[in-house]
Write a protein that holds these residues in place. Structure first.
Motif, PDB file in Angstrom:
ATOM      1  N   ASP A  50       0.822  -1.211   0.000  1.00 21.49           N
ATOM      2  CA  ASP A  50       0.000   0.000   0.000  1.00 21.49           C
ATOM      3  C   ASP A  50       0.856   1.262   0.000  1.00 21.49           C
ATOM      4  O   ASP A  50       0.489   2.268  -0.621  1.00 21.49           O
ATOM      5  CB  ASP A  50      -0.952   0.004   1.189  1.00 21.49           C
ATOM      6  CG  ASP A  50      -2.116  -0.959   0.995  1.00 21.49           C
ATOM      7  OD1 ASP A  50      -2.711  -0.951  -0.107  1.00 21.49           O
ATOM      8  OD2 ASP A  50      -2.422  -1.714   1.926  1.00 21.49           O
ATOM      9  N   ALA A  51       1.987   1.231   0.685  1.00 24.16           N
ATOM     10  CA  ALA A  51       2.874   2.394   0.697  1.00 24.16           C
ATOM     11  C   ALA A  51       3.328   2.724  -0.724  1.00 24.16           C
ATOM     12  O   ALA A  51       3.375   3.897  -1.112  1.00 24.16           O
ATOM     13  CB  ALA A  51       4.083   2.131   1.591  1.00 24.16           C
ATOM     14  N   GLU A  83      -1.631  16.206   1.039  1.00 23.41           N
ATOM     15  CA  GLU A  83      -1.863  15.685   2.396  1.00 23.41           C
ATOM     16  C   GLU A  83      -3.218  14.968   2.469  1.00 23.41           C
ATOM     17  O   GLU A  83      -3.338  13.922   3.094  1.00 23.41           O
ATOM     18  CB  GLU A  83      -1.810  16.815   3.427  1.00 23.41           C
ATOM     19  CG  GLU A  83      -0.426  17.330   3.724  1.00 23.41           C
ATOM     20  CD  GLU A  83       0.383  16.414   4.623  1.00 23.41           C
ATOM     21  OE1 GLU A  83      -0.105  15.336   5.028  1.00 23.41           O
ATOM     22  OE2 GLU A  83       1.530  16.778   4.930  1.00 23.41           O
ATOM     23  N   ASP A  84      -4.220  15.538   1.822  1.00 20.64           N
ATOM     24  CA  ASP A  84      -5.547  14.922   1.822  1.00 20.64           C
ATOM     25  C   ASP A  84      -5.504  13.554   1.136  1.00 20.64           C
ATOM     26  O   ASP A  84      -6.115  12.592   1.612  1.00 20.64           O
ATOM     27  CB  ASP A  84      -6.558  15.841   1.127  1.00 20.64           C
ATOM     28  CG  ASP A  84      -7.968  15.284   1.180  1.00 20.64           C
ATOM     29  OD1 ASP A  84      -8.484  15.085   2.299  1.00 20.64           O
ATOM     30  OD2 ASP A  84      -8.546  15.024   0.119  1.00 20.64           O
ATOM     31  N   THR A 119      -6.436  10.271   3.255  1.00 19.62           N
ATOM     32  CA  THR A 119      -7.574   9.466   2.795  1.00 19.62           C
ATOM     33  C   THR A 119      -7.153   8.018   2.581  1.00 19.62           C
ATOM     34  O   THR A 119      -7.858   7.084   2.982  1.00 19.62           O
ATOM     35  CB  THR A 119      -8.148  10.057   1.485  1.00 19.62           C
ATOM     36  OG1 THR A 119      -8.578  11.397   1.743  1.00 19.62           O
ATOM     37  CG2 THR A 119      -9.311   9.237   0.966  1.00 19.62           C
ATOM     38  N   GLN A 120      -5.994   7.822   1.973  1.00 20.82           N
ATOM     39  CA  GLN A 120      -5.501   6.465   1.725  1.00 20.82           C
ATOM     40  C   GLN A 120      -5.180   5.742   3.031  1.00 20.82           C
ATOM     41  O   GLN A 120      -5.500   4.558   3.186  1.00 20.82           O
ATOM     42  CB  GLN A 120      -4.255   6.509   0.830  1.00 20.82           C
ATOM     43  CG  GLN A 120      -4.504   7.052  -0.560  1.00 20.82           C
ATOM     44  CD  GLN A 120      -5.486   6.206  -1.330  1.00 20.82           C
ATOM     45  OE1 GLN A 120      -5.386   4.986  -1.359  1.00 20.82           O
ATOM     46  NE2 GLN A 120      -6.467   6.845  -1.946  1.00 20.82           N
ATOM     47  N   LEU A 121      -4.558   6.444   3.967  1.00 14.93           N
ATOM     48  CA  LEU A 121      -4.219   5.811   5.246  1.00 14.93           C
ATOM     49  C   LEU A 121      -5.482   5.468   6.047  1.00 14.93           C
ATOM     50  O   LEU A 121      -5.540   4.411   6.684  1.00 14.93           O
ATOM     51  CB  LEU A 121      -3.293   6.726   6.068  1.00 14.93           C
ATOM     52  CG  LEU A 121      -1.876   6.891   5.525  1.00 14.93           C
ATOM     53  CD1 LEU A 121      -1.096   7.900   6.361  1.00 14.93           C
ATOM     54  CD2 LEU A 121      -1.130   5.550   5.473  1.00 14.93           C
ATOM     55  N   GLY A 126      -9.294   1.315   8.081  1.00 18.26           N
ATOM     56  CA  GLY A 126     -10.677   0.871   8.178  1.00 18.26           C
ATOM     57  C   GLY A 126     -10.933  -0.507   7.608  1.00 18.26           C
ATOM     58  O   GLY A 126     -12.031  -1.043   7.725  1.00 18.26           O
ATOM     59  N   ARG A 127      -9.917  -1.104   7.014  1.00 19.24           N
ATOM     60  CA  ARG A 127     -10.102  -2.450   6.436  1.00 19.24           C
ATOM     61  C   ARG A 127     -10.251  -3.478   7.544  1.00 19.24           C
ATOM     62  O   ARG A 127      -9.563  -3.432   8.547  1.00 19.24           O
ATOM     63  CB  ARG A 127      -8.872  -2.838   5.602  1.00 19.24           C
ATOM     64  CG  ARG A 127      -8.789  -2.167   4.275  1.00 19.24           C
ATOM     65  CD  ARG A 127      -7.555  -2.668   3.570  1.00 19.24           C
ATOM     66  NE  ARG A 127      -7.218  -1.816   2.455  1.00 19.24           N
ATOM     67  CZ  ARG A 127      -6.028  -1.761   1.892  1.00 19.24           C
ATOM     68  NH1 ARG A 127      -5.051  -2.522   2.343  1.00 19.24           N
ATOM     69  NH2 ARG A 127      -5.805  -0.957   0.876  1.00 19.24           N
TER      70      ARG A 127
END
Length: 197
Positions: free
Chosen positions: A147-148, A182-183, A187-189, A194-195
């Motif tokens: 994901d990174a 930053e958004d 949002t991705q983090l 939340g997974r």
């Protein structure tokens, strides 16, 4: 007899003048005379130090990358968390110095010139790898390697895209550019957090 250190000072003045001249014109359509005049030296001295305009342009890209690297290293040292490292790189990318009109226009011209100049293309590849590595250093502990990678690619694409928009006069202000990237990161983090496990 030349003063000690004058060569370094004049070389820096010439690379700065090249960035300013290219940024002001928005293209590589500047001459050694234009650049030398901005630096306050003769065209002959500019040729003495750099040999050709192409060599001076390559040195100018190196100088920009050197400044960016120094700023990034200092910002990363001051960061107090992994997330702080990511924010530090974003802030450096859009600092007043890096996101000024002349510097942004020069970057765009360098990218265009990289299509024909392999030396500049190599230097821009170094920039891309360094940006990616710096983003990954903060993102990997927060999101895992897979994901990174994806988040870093998106952030780098946004940074480059915002530079292009700034060069075209349609981009957001500096602080808004920072907020957009930053958004994206946040949002991705949040999505990863939340997974379900």
């Amino acid at each position: 007899m030349p003063k000690i250190g004058m060569e370094t000072i004049r070389r820096k003045a010439l690379t700065n003048a090249a960035i300013e001249a290219i940024g002001a014109r928005g293209s590589m359509g500047v001459t050694m005379s234009d650049i030398a005049g901005r630096a306050g030296v003769s065209p002959a001295l500019a040729h003495h130090y750099f040999g050709s305009k192409d060599q001076l342009i390559t040195a100018s890209v190196r100088a920009l990358l050197g400044d960016l690297r120094t700023d990034a290293v200092n910002a990363l040292r001051a960061a107090r968390s992994h997330r702080g490292r990511v924010s530090a790189i974003i802030a450096v990318s859009f600092s007043e110095k890096q996101f000024s009109e002349d510097v942004v226009a020069a970057w765009l011209a360098f990218y265009v010139d990289a299509q024909r100049a392999s030396g500049i293309r190599r230097l821009l590849s170094v920039y891309a790898r360094r940006l990616h590595s710096n983003l990954m250093s903060g993102l990997t502990p927060l999101a895992g390697a897979y994901d990174a990678e994806r988040i870093a690619e998106g952030a780098a694409a946004m940074i480059d895209g915002l530079y292009i928009r700034k060069a075209l006069g349609t981009g957001p202000a500096r602080h808004d550019a920072v907020a957009l990237v930053e958004d994206h990161i946040e949002t991705q983090l949040l999505e990863i957090r939340g997974r379900p496990l």
